[in-house]
Motif scaffolding. Structure first.
Motif, short mmCIF file in Angstrom:
data_model
loop_
_atom_site.label_atom_id
_atom_site.label_comp_id
_atom_site.label_asym_id
_atom_site.label_seq_id
_atom_site.Cartn_x
_atom_site.Cartn_y
_atom_site.Cartn_z
N SER A 348 -5.43 -10.64 -10.14
CA SER A 348 -5.93 -11.35 -8.95
C SER A 348 -5.94 -10.47 -7.72
CB SER A 348 -5.08 -12.59 -8.69
OG SER A 348 -3.72 -12.21 -8.51
N THR A 349 -6.77 -9.42 -7.75
CA THR A 349 -6.76 -8.43 -6.68
C THR A 349 -8.11 -8.36 -5.99
OG1 THR A 349 -5.06 -7.05 -7.69
CG2 THR A 349 -6.59 -5.95 -6.22
N ALA A 350 -8.07 -8.22 -4.67
CA ALA A 350 -9.28 -8.03 -3.88
C ALA A 350 -9.16 -6.72 -3.11
CB ALA A 350 -9.49 -9.19 -2.91
N PHE A 351 -10.27 -5.98 -3.00
CA PHE A 351 -10.29 -4.72 -2.27
C PHE A 351 -11.38 -4.74 -1.22
CE2 PHE A 351 -8.67 -3.45 -6.47
CZ PHE A 351 -7.52 -2.75 -6.11
N ARG A 352 -11.12 -4.10 -0.10
CA ARG A 352 -12.19 -3.72 0.81
C ARG A 352 -12.81 -2.45 0.22
NH1 ARG A 352 -13.23 -4.99 6.05
NH2 ARG A 352 -11.21 -6.05 6.21
N LEU A 353 -14.08 -2.48 -0.09
CA LEU A 353 -14.68 -1.37 -0.81
C LEU A 353 -14.60 -0.06 -0.03
CD1 LEU A 353 -17.68 -3.34 -2.27
CD2 LEU A 353 -16.05 -2.02 -3.61
N ALA A 354 -14.49 -0.13 1.30
CA ALA A 354 -14.35 1.10 2.10
C ALA A 354 -13.08 1.86 1.75
CB ALA A 354 -14.37 0.74 3.59
N ALA A 355 -12.09 1.17 1.19
CA ALA A 355 -10.82 1.82 0.88
C ALA A 355 -10.83 2.55 -0.45
CB ALA A 355 -9.70 0.78 0.90
N LEU A 356 -11.79 2.28 -1.30
CA LEU A 356 -11.73 2.78 -2.68
C LEU A 356 -12.18 4.22 -2.88
CD1 LEU A 356 -12.83 -0.29 -4.85
CD2 LEU A 356 -10.53 0.60 -4.44
N PRO A 357 -13.26 4.71 -2.23
CA PRO A 357 -13.76 6.05 -2.58
C PRO A 357 -12.71 7.15 -2.52
CG PRO A 357 -15.36 4.92 -1.23
CD PRO A 357 -14.14 4.04 -1.24
N GLU A 358 -11.82 7.11 -1.54
CA GLU A 358 -10.86 8.19 -1.40
C GLU A 358 -9.73 8.12 -2.41
OE1 GLU A 358 -8.31 10.40 2.14
OE2 GLU A 358 -8.53 8.22 2.15
N ILE A 359 -9.45 6.94 -2.97
CA ILE A 359 -8.25 6.80 -3.80
C ILE A 359 -8.53 6.76 -5.29
CG2 ILE A 359 -7.13 5.52 -1.93
CD1 ILE A 359 -7.38 2.99 -3.64
N LEU A 360 -9.78 6.52 -5.71
CA LEU A 360 -10.04 6.28 -7.13
C LEU A 360 -9.74 7.50 -8.00
CD1 LEU A 360 -13.23 4.03 -7.28
CD2 LEU A 360 -10.83 3.41 -7.61
N VAL A 361 -10.18 8.68 -7.60
CA VAL A 361 -9.95 9.86 -8.44
C VAL A 361 -8.47 10.22 -8.52
CG1 VAL A 361 -10.45 12.32 -8.74
CG2 VAL A 361 -12.29 10.74 -8.09
N ASN A 384 -1.51 3.95 -3.41
CA ASN A 384 -2.51 4.82 -2.79
C ASN A 384 -3.06 4.22 -1.50
OD1 ASN A 384 -3.53 7.43 -4.27
ND2 ASN A 384 -2.91 6.01 -5.89
N LEU A 385 -3.23 2.92 -1.47
CA LEU A 385 -3.68 2.27 -0.24
C LEU A 385 -2.62 2.41 0.86
CD1 LEU A 385 -5.26 -1.06 -1.59
CD2 LEU A 385 -6.47 0.93 -0.68
N LEU A 386 -1.37 2.15 0.52
CA LEU A 386 -0.31 2.21 1.52
C LEU A 386 -0.11 3.64 2.02
CD1 LEU A 386 2.31 -0.16 -0.17
CD2 LEU A 386 0.86 -0.68 1.80
N LEU A 387 -0.23 4.62 1.14
CA LEU A 387 -0.07 6.01 1.55
C LEU A 387 -1.10 6.43 2.58
CD1 LEU A 387 0.74 7.78 -1.85
CD2 LEU A 387 2.21 7.73 0.16
N ARG A 388 -2.26 5.80 2.55
CA ARG A 388 -3.34 6.16 3.47
C ARG A 388 -3.44 5.22 4.66
NH1 ARG A 388 -3.93 7.89 -1.39
NH2 ARG A 388 -5.02 9.84 -1.85
N GLY A 389 -2.42 4.41 4.85
CA GLY A 389 -2.37 3.59 6.04
C GLY A 389 -3.08 2.25 5.97
#
Length: 605
Positions: A348-361, A384-389
């Protein structure tokens, strides 16, 4: 299109993902966070070692944080609705403190609505359950496009494809991915680093990640163009199934997320809902979860609360359902009020798509203890989200229904897998505490050290008859009563009368094996593998070796033997038995406890 008016993953010059850089936490803020973490250690010590009722005090603090989180997420929704309807801060200037509030939007003729793309991934799922999961998205208020990812392209995997086609016979398509995108990204990243070496340039891992990301995005675009799906056009495809050769859950998630970025860009959608093939969503699950992050451009993700949809299947599922109701709802709320929820639950997870490009790889290529990690996908995404603020929200008042194991052995394997992921993310990524609110560190310290200390104390008593910790029966009773009353009054999951009868035994069901699960998972952090099999009939029929069974659940047999011996030893001391009588009682108690545990785990399988 996007609320922050910035397309995801693109820089101002539209050079693509290679120019993308995420948020950065200021050094001053990191220093404050580290100081807060240092202060959390004596605070935790004072609330445990120097408290007469430490367990009761802990539940009171947890309830207070849970209520504050509920207040915060309601404020986030109100802020979003106010912005959507054109309200601004100037509308409230001159108000008194009591009058300073968002107008009652429920009385307005319109309400804010969000649209998202849903990605549902799985492998060899039970067809009936998969059909229910896909069907549930038809009533979702927010889902405008469904992307189903299947991790397997063999004959046994066609059942899931057939279910998809039957559930969505119109405006749908199935695409066979020639090669999973994860290995492609890894190969492109290695080539980019090799080119930097040849040109005597400094090795920039972030730039190599961005190059690999850009390549995968362009590849996904070309595949969609080749199939001419008409996405976004009248009558175009709205339900897409991707299948690739079997790897693991992280592999299909990576491919699905890349396609999600491309499709969302076409549709002008800002948010992604990610879920599993055994998860059933309610009509408002997606919308109310995403509403908690929609107004805040710094919020990168959110997740909802969970309930069990197969709670009536076996005794284990009934107990597990009560555990979700009484324990997990409160546990997940501890750091969430500060936007630092440390686990976006996979179902049950939602993401802001702007946050994904930098963390996926970097997420896909994660290594821990020298090994590639494949079983902690949800927690590492959150890290990865928390590490990037980015902020991560827990929408505790929203529910999504998931599946739970039906036997004791499968339940223990699931708990060990989750615990290993928790240890890896909590202990091997200390930098996350510098970029996040100190409450994240406080929650980690309580979760990591409490069960470990309890396990060590019990084992110490078993071998030495000396108590390291004094347990108070009244403290434990007060804790149970306070937790039960709060959940009964405030938990969004309204248990029925029969369900409430399972709450008391569920406390033993959860907490008795917890120290052993915690200790064993910490000692075997590097172990990989899913533990439990998938729910398709062919997978369920597979028998595991005795050696594997002992490795995965043998710790529980040993632990229950120790608990049986501890109980017998305590009774021997209470009844003033002589030394050799206590030893005999301890031996018998150990053998009985171990046999009963073996009978419901290894013996049952």
């Amino acid at each position: 299109m996007f609320l922050d008016d910035k397309p995801f993953g693109r820089d101002a010059d539209h050079r693509g993902y290679a120019g993308f850089r995420g948020r950065c936490v200021p050094i001053s803020r990191q220093i404050i966070n580290v100081i807060g973490c240092a202060l959390a250690i004596p605070l935790y010590y004072l609330t445990t070692a120097h408290s007469r009722y430490p367990v009761t005090l802990d539940i009171v603090i947890t309830i207070a944080l849970t209520e504050f989180n509920r207040y915060v997420i309601e404020g986030r929704r109100s802020a979003f609705h106010g912005r959507y309807l054109g309200f601004s801060e100037h509308d409230f200037e001159g108000s008194t403190e009591k009058e300073h509030h968002i107008p009652d939007i429920e009385k307005r003729p319109t309400s804010a609505k969000l649209k998202c793309l849903a990605a549902v991934v799985g492998w060899r799922e039970d067809p009936a359950l998969y059909a229910r999961a896909l069907e549930s998205y038809k009533t979702s208020k927010a889902c405008v496009f469904l992307l189903a990812g299947i991790d397997g392209d063999e004959e046994e995997d066609q059942d899931m494809v057939k279910v998809f086609k039957k559930t969505y016979p119109e405006r749908s398509a199935v695409i066979q991915i020639p090669e999973p995108f994860g290995p492609i990204a890894e190969r492109v990243r290695s080539q980019a680093l090799a080119q930097m070496r040849r040109q005597d340039e400094p090795l920039d891992g972030a730039e190599a990640d961005a190059i690999a990301m850009q390549y995968c995005v362009e590849l996904a675009k070309s595949i969609l163009v080749q199939h001419n799906l008409g996405i976004g056009a009248p009558g175009g495809v709205r339900h897409l199934c991707l299948k690739q050769r079997h790897m693991h859950k992280k592999g299909i998630m990576f491919t699905a997320y890349i396609f999600s970025l491309v499709i969302a860009d076409i549709l002008g959608v800002e948010f992604l809902w990610s879920s599993d093939s055994d998860t059933i969503v309610f009509p408002d699950s997606l919308e109310r979860t995403i509403n908690t992050i929609a107004h805040d451009p710094n919020a990168g993700g959110a997740s909802s609360g969970l309930v069990i949809h197969n709670s009536q299947e076996t005794t284990i599922t009934k107990l597990a359902s009560a555990v979700y109701w009484g324990e997990l709802y409160l546990t997940r709320s501890t750091p969430a009020c500060t936007g630092t929820s440390d686990c976006q639950s996979g179902p049950s997870t939602a993401f802001r798509l702007a946050a994904l490009p930098e963390i996926l790889v970097p997420w896909y290529l994660q290594k821990a203890l020298g090994k590639r990690m494949i079983v902690n996908e949800d927690r590492h995404l959150t890290t990865n989200l928390l590490l990037r603020g980015w902020k991560v929200i827990f929408a505790s008042d929203v529910l999504t229904a998931t599946d739970t194991p039906t036997t004791m052995a499968r339940w223990l394997k699931q708990q060990v897998r989750w615990a290993r992921a928790t240890h890896i993310e909590s202990l091997l990524h200390p930098r996350v505490y510098a970029t996040s609110h100190p409450l994240l560190f406080y929650g980690m310290a309580k979760r990591e050290f409490g069960p470990a200390i309890g396990a060590i104390a019990i084992i110490w008593y078993f071998f030495t008859s000396q108590q390291l910790i004094v347990f108070s029966a009244s403290d434990l009773l007060f804790r149970v009563l306070v937790g039960f009353v709060y959940n009964f009054l405030r938990n969004p999951d309204r248990l029925t009368g029969k369900g409430l009868l399972w709450v008391a035994p569920s406390i033993l069901f959860y907490y008795v094996p917890l120290p052993a699960v915690h200790l064993w998972s910490m000692l075997t952090m590097g172990a990989d593998g899913w533990g439990t099999t998938m729910r398709a009939s062919g997978e369920r029929a597979r028998k595991e070796s005795l050696r594997k069974a002992w490795f995965e659940t043998g710790f529980f047999v040993a632990w229950m033997g120790i608990l049986g011996g501890v109980a017998a030893k305590a009774l021997g001391i209470y009844f003033c038995m002589v030394w050799h009588e206590r030893m005999a009682a301890t031996l018998v108690g150990t053998m009985v406890g171990a046999f009963l545990a073996w009978n419901i785990t290894i013996g049952a399988s």
